[in-house]
Scaffold this active site. Structure first.
Site, PDB file in Angstrom:
ATOM      1  N   ASP A 346     -67.907  49.926 -11.411  1.00  0.00           N
ATOM      2  CA  ASP A 346     -66.907  50.095 -12.478  1.00  0.00           C
ATOM      3  C   ASP A 346     -66.058  51.324 -12.145  1.00  0.00           C
ATOM      4  O   ASP A 346     -66.578  52.352 -11.710  1.00  0.00           O
ATOM      5  CB  ASP A 346     -67.633  50.292 -13.824  1.00  0.00           C
ATOM      6  N   ILE A 347     -64.748  51.206 -12.356  1.00  0.00           N
ATOM      7  CA  ILE A 347     -63.860  52.345 -12.078  1.00  0.00           C
ATOM      8  C   ILE A 347     -64.015  53.369 -13.218  1.00  0.00           C
ATOM      9  O   ILE A 347     -64.079  52.994 -14.396  1.00  0.00           O
ATOM     10  CB  ILE A 347     -62.399  51.890 -11.982  1.00  0.00           C
ATOM     11  N   GLU A 389     -61.818  46.050 -14.934  1.00  0.00           N
ATOM     12  CA  GLU A 389     -62.022  46.996 -13.817  1.00  0.00           C
ATOM     13  C   GLU A 389     -63.491  47.014 -13.378  1.00  0.00           C
ATOM     14  O   GLU A 389     -63.966  47.997 -12.837  1.00  0.00           O
ATOM     15  CB  GLU A 389     -61.527  48.409 -14.176  1.00  0.00           C
TER      16      GLU A 389
END
Ligand SMILES: Nc1nc2c(ncn2[C@@H]2O[C@H](COP(=O)(O)OP(=O)(O)OP(=O)(O)O)[C@@H](O)[C@H]2O)c(=O)[nH]1
Length: 475
Positions: A346-347, A389
């Protein structure tokens, strides 16, 4: 039809005509009470036609278990309708072909009739009717040649059938399609057959592709051209296009039809006493065309599959692909005892990117990040955009320690990448949770359970401050 031409046709004394037996047969066709005895008697009055009918009834084209030894048996075996149409077909070809049996016209006519017959069989139409319609479709050429032999001789060099029709229309005001229709009406040929002349040159189907007896006739000329013209591959493409346009037939079926035609040509040549095929190159070309079409189809299918399996923005695999692939990899790993590592990525603080630079900048960053990840993994690893994301990486056949090395390499590559948007520059980091399947202490009952473990580890990575990979602990 053009008036001047009509006048010339009406007063022409050398127009092609049928033998008297054919006219009697046409009378019988139009008689609703026709019976087999009358028909057999009519055919028997023409010894050559009788012999031909016997030959046809016993040919592989009309295979039955029984053998007909006399005309009556042959007529009984074939039935009224087939007898009429076949008798008409043969008397027509015999009387009209005269001494020019092997000209391009007759070779094309016979091949187109064969195509009509096979298409009719394929689509469940009356194949004898279609054979006759195929033979009749270009009869107007003979009429035009009789009415204006010198003028028509000037068109003789045109080998393309559509070009020939255009030239006829320019020269005479009408083409052989209209002239043929007029001639067949004059002979008393039933409308459903005479319409074949017009159908064979209708510009467009006028409706969605649909197999009908007339659309079979419309595409039959293209099938014939495959065997007659020099540029065979182009002709195969043209046949395939016309079959798709008129009949909705796919390319593979078109090739199968052409192969079938090739197989049946010899029988047809024997029945019509004509040599229609002059090249044995056709076999090789059909083989080549088949390979080309198979490859093209496979390519198209793969392209389509790829498209439905990929995320449009990043090019990573999509969720639909993942669901299938993950289930499969989990089952294989469980069955074989092979290692399977799964990571949830995950960003970090991605919302800030959107909020600060706008959604387009966020999209661009997602693309760049996906490229970085894709370059760090092996071909056998599966990279998925799970949503927004969030990404998932599947490492089949890979133990957790190895996967951890890869994930850290990715994490560092992402962190060191400088994103640019307009005049702005920024950096991003990722967090990931890693789960592992198949060690004694790390077995999961289900694929969903394994993914949940990875998700929990990701949560821990976020809690611990982000920009890090957490490997889930053994249970
Ligand atoms: N530009 C862009 N943004 C997306 C896309 N999909 C999801 N997002 C954004 O990603 C952001 C995710 O935000 P959050 O779930 O709050 O998480 P975060 O800001 O990354 O914070 P942490 O995950 O806690 O580090 C939201 O702003 C979404 O709008 C996309 O396709 N394009």
């Amino acid at each position: 039809m053009n008036d001047a031409l009509l006048e010339r046709l009406r007063f022409c004394t050398v127009l092609p005509t049928l033998p008297s037996v054919a006219f009697r047969i046409i009378e019988l066709v139009n008689d609703p009470n026709i019976n087999l005895t009358q028909l057999a008697e009519c055919i028997a009055s023409d010894p050559a036609l009788s012999a031909k009918m016997l030959k046809v009834a016993n040919s592989p084209l009309y295979t039955t278990q029984r053998v007909a030894t006399n005309l009556r048996q042959a007529v009984n075996m074939m039935g009224t309708h087939a007898t009429v149409t076949v008798a008409l077909s043969f008397s027509l070809v015999r009387s009209l072909s005269g001494h020019e049996g092997n000209t391009l016209f007759w070779r094309r006519t016979i091949l187109a009739a064969l195509a009509c017959r096979l298409l009719g069989k394929h689509y469940g139409f009356n194949s004898d009717d279609l054979l006759l319609a195929g033979l009749l479709q270009d009869i107007g050429i003979l009429a035009l040649r009789s009415v204006a032999p010198d003028e028509y001789a000037e068109l003789q060099a045109i080998t393309d059938h559509e070009e020939l029709l255009k030239a006829e229309r320019n020269r005479f005001g009408s083409g052989h399609d209209e002239v043929g229709y007029w001639l067949l009406k004059r002979w008393g040929i039933p409308e459903h057959l005479s319409l074949a002349c017009i159908a064979s040159h209708a510009d467009t189907p006028g409706h969605e592709a649909q197999a009908t007896p007339l659309t079979c006739v419309a595409s039959s000329g293209y099938f014939a051209d495959v065997f007659l013209k020099g540029d065979h591959v182009m002709q195969i493409v043209a046949a395939s296009e016309s079959a798709a346009r008129w009949l909705g037939m796919d390319a593979c079926t078109t090739i199968a039809m052409l192969e079938n035609m090739r197989e049946k040509t010899q029988e047809f040549e024997a029945l019509f006493d004509m040599c229609v095929l002059q090249t044995d190159q056709v076999d090789a070309l059909l083989q080549e065309a088949k390979e080309l079409i198979t490859i093209a189809n496979l390519g198209r299918q793969r392209e389509l599959e790829e498209k439905t399996h990929r995320d449009v923005l990043t090019g990573a695999h999509n969720r639909r692909y993942f669901d299938e692939a993950f289930k499969h990899e989990f089952a294989v790993a469980s069955r074989q005892g092979w290692p399977l590592s799964v990571a949830f990525l995950d960003i970090d603080h991605f919302k800030q990117v959107n909020d600060t630079y706008g959604h387009a900048a966020g999209d661009k960053a997602l693309i760049a990040l996906s490229r970085i990840i894709a370059t760090q993994i092996r071909g056998s690893d599966i990279f998925v955009r799970y949503g927004g994301e969030e990404f998932v990486l599947l490492f089949p056949g890979t133990v957790a320690e190895e996967a951890l090395i890869v994930l850290n390499r990715i994490r560092q590559a992402v962190a060191s990448y400088c994103h640019t948007y307009d005049t702005a520059t920024f950096h991003l980091t990722i967090s990931a949770g890693l789960a592992f399947h198949m060690d004694e202490d790390m077995k999961h009952e289900t694929a969903e359970g394994l993914l949940r473990t990875a998700d929990n580890a990701l949560y821990t990575a976020k809690q611990n401050g982000r920009n890090q990979i957490i490997k889930s602990k053994a249970k």
